[in-house]
Design a protein around this motif. Structure first.
Motif, PDB file in Angstrom:
ATOM      1  N   MET A  96      -1.950 -16.663   5.991  1.00 53.06           N
ATOM      2  CA  MET A  96      -3.109 -17.472   6.034  1.00 53.06           C
ATOM      3  C   MET A  96      -2.630 -19.041   6.110  1.00 53.06           C
TER       4      MET A  96
ATOM      5  N   TYR B  68      -2.881 -21.308  -3.818  1.00 54.72           N
ATOM      6  CA  TYR B  68      -3.583 -20.337  -3.160  1.00 54.72           C
ATOM      7  C   TYR B  68      -4.941 -20.532  -2.909  1.00 54.72           C
TER       8      TYR B  68
ATOM      9  N   LEU C  91      -7.344 -20.979   0.237  1.00 50.99           N
ATOM     10  CA  LEU C  91      -8.430 -19.763   0.430  1.00 50.99           C
ATOM     11  C   LEU C  91      -9.734 -20.307   1.104  1.00 50.99           C
TER      12      LEU C  91
ATOM     13  N   SER D 239      -9.262 -21.546   4.456  1.00 55.34           N
ATOM     14  CA  SER D 239      -9.369 -20.368   5.635  1.00 55.34           C
ATOM     15  C   SER D 239     -10.925 -19.917   5.866  1.00 55.34           C
TER      16      SER D 239
ATOM     17  N   SER E 220     -15.342  -8.267  -0.591  1.00 55.00           N
ATOM     18  CA  SER E 220     -14.714  -8.881  -2.043  1.00 55.00           C
ATOM     19  C   SER E 220     -15.259  -7.943  -3.113  1.00 55.00           C
TER      20      SER E 220
ATOM     21  N   PRO F 150      -9.882 -16.526  -7.243  1.00 58.42           N
ATOM     22  CA  PRO F 150     -10.633 -16.849  -5.909  1.00 58.42           C
ATOM     23  C   PRO F 150     -11.139 -18.055  -5.993  1.00 58.42           C
TER      24      PRO F 150
ATOM     25  N   ASP G 252      -2.998  -8.197   0.164  1.00 59.00           N
ATOM     26  CA  ASP G 252      -3.904  -9.016  -0.583  1.00 59.00           C
ATOM     27  C   ASP G 252      -3.553  -9.205  -1.949  1.00 59.00           C
TER      28      ASP G 252
ATOM     29  N   GLN H 167      -5.282 -10.768  -4.114  1.00 57.11           N
ATOM     30  CA  GLN H 167      -6.072 -11.031  -5.284  1.00 57.11           C
ATOM     31  C   GLN H 167      -6.585  -9.609  -6.006  1.00 57.11           C
TER      32      GLN H 167
ATOM     33  N   GLU I  27      -4.705 -10.320   4.408  1.00 53.31           N
ATOM     34  CA  GLU I  27      -4.860 -11.137   3.243  1.00 53.31           C
ATOM     35  C   GLU I  27      -6.323 -10.616   2.741  1.00 53.31           C
ATOM     36  N   HIS I  28      -6.695 -11.151   1.464  1.00 55.54           N
ATOM     37  CA  HIS I  28      -7.709 -10.833   0.704  1.00 55.54           C
ATOM     38  C   HIS I  28      -9.155 -10.725   1.873  1.00 55.54           C
TER      39      HIS I  28
ATOM     40  N   ALA J 240      -8.787 -13.011   5.017  1.00 54.77           N
ATOM     41  CA  ALA J 240      -8.928 -14.502   4.804  1.00 54.77           C
ATOM     42  C   ALA J 240      -8.016 -15.174   5.974  1.00 54.77           C
TER      43      ALA J 240
END
Length: 384
Positions: free
Chosen positions: A1, A8, A12, A15, A232, A275, A323, A325, A357-358, A361
């Motif tokens: 990311m 983070y 996020l 991103s 998500s 998040p 991930d 998260q 990533e989550h 992302a």
């Protein structure tokens, strides 16, 4: 990311903006003055974040107005869409009740509407009646289809909105495959929360069935070929809707969220990343909770144990290997419990392709292509 800031949550947001069509130069113009502010943690400095991102958004709106005066609406449309993106990104970073948040959101929706209209984007806004109020949605039409087409209901996560769903470009990839998409501000998200005061509920079938029936009633939709997906926290909502509304023909999740109630207990212990800034303030607002205990009670049913085995249609579970998260373990739990699905699949995105990533992302391209291909295969769309 893209890790520009030392936390983070702020990265996020960057991103998401980059993946949604932001220009890197504009993003850097907005972020460079904020670098020192970010040192104080994810919650501090979000007001300054709003101010810097609004500066560039307002500049773009002004430039778009100059294009409008010259009749250059295609150019104006592109600028207005970026302005809307930056405004929604900045609004998303604020705590509930932050000064200027409501005005920023209203300006963003106006810029999105004009920007997509000027650009002739494949998107229309509708409202679905629900509990005496409405659920606003964005409809993207299938391309190259004669007669009723298959369609997919696309659900938000905890802190996304239907405009970000549209900009994720999954609706565009589905349209290319001959499938329409309904991007939904379900209760607890987007307009439905902000303008109509409808909070989230873990019983997602309560609003999932009315959304299905509205879509199925359209003359340009084949009611026998409607799928559902979510990103998500939509990775909890979509499977539950699919489990309790058997008329859906196929399902998928972009990020598994098998036990979000358990995730809250982990976050109380500072395990895993949040998040959004002002996280506990945000989730209490989303669920219409009066305090922390009320939120934990309202979200206690948010797990899929005893739910996934009710799904009797093809279902895809995707997740990023790294991930930060939502643990990848939850993807395996969801997949393992799909015992009655006639076609189940688990796709973990690894460093080989990206999207680790989550909800991708770091790289959303692989997730949207994989999910679009899944629905083309299971709903009768095009692969080539």
């Amino acid at each position: 990311m893209f890790d520009y800031f030392p936390n983070y949550v702020w990265n996020l947001s960057i991103s998401i903006a980059m993946a949604s069509g932001g220009e890197l130069g504009e993003i850097m113009d907005m972020c460079q003055p904020l670098l020192e502010k970010a040192q104080a943690g994810e919650d501090a400095g979000t007001g300054e974040f709003l101010a810097e991102w609004m500066k560039v958004a307002d500049r773009l709106i002004g430039l778009a107005a100059e294009d409008e005066e010259k009749g250059r609406l295609l150019s104006a449309g592109a600028k207005l869409q970026r302005a809307a993106l930056y405004l929604l990104t900045a609004e998303r970073m604020q705590g509930h009740g932050h000064p200027g948040r409501a005005e920023t959101y209203a300006k963003a929706l106006d810029a999105f509407e004009r920007g997509t209209r000027y650009s002739h984007a494949n998107v229309e806004r509708f409202e679905i009646p629900y509990q005496g109020k409405v659920i606003p949605v964005l409809y993207t039409r299938a391309e190259g289809v004669e007669g009723p087409a298959p369609a997919v209901v696309y659900l938000n996560g905890l802190d996304s909105c239907k405009e970000l769903l549209f900009w994720s470009r999954l609706p565009q990839e589905l349209a290319r495959r001959g499938i329409s998409t309904l991007s939904v501000d379900q209760p607890g998200t987007g307009e439905t929360l902000r303008r109509h005061g409808l909070p989230a509920t873990w019983k997602s079938e309560d609003w999932g069935t009315p959304v299905y029936e509205w879509l199925a009633a359209r003359a340009d939709v084949d009611a026998e070929r409607i799928g559902i997906t979510g990103i998500s926290l939509g990775g909890f909502y979509a499977p539950r809707v699919c489990a309790f509304e058997p008329r859906f023909a196929s399902g998928a999740v972009w990020g598994a969220n098998h036990n979000w109630a358990e995730v809250q207990q982990k976050r109380l212990k500072r395990e895993g990343e949040n998040p959004v800034p002002h996280y506990w303030n945000h989730v209490q607002w989303v669920f219409g909770a009066k305090d922390m205990d009320d939120f934990l009670e309202k979200s206690s049913g948010m797990h899929l144990n005893g739910v996934m085995d009710r799904i009797k249609v093809p279902f895809l579970v995707t997740h990023g290997a790294n991930d930060r998260q939502i643990s990848v373990d939850y993807a395996h739990q969801s997949y393992d419990q799909l015992v009655n699905s006639p076609r189940r699949e688990l796709k973990i995105f690894t460093a080989r392709e990206g999207g680790v990533e989550h909800v991708g992302a770091d790289n959303m391209s692989f997730g949207r292509s994989y999910i679009a291909d899944w629905f083309a295969e299971t709903l009768g769309g095009r692969l080539a």
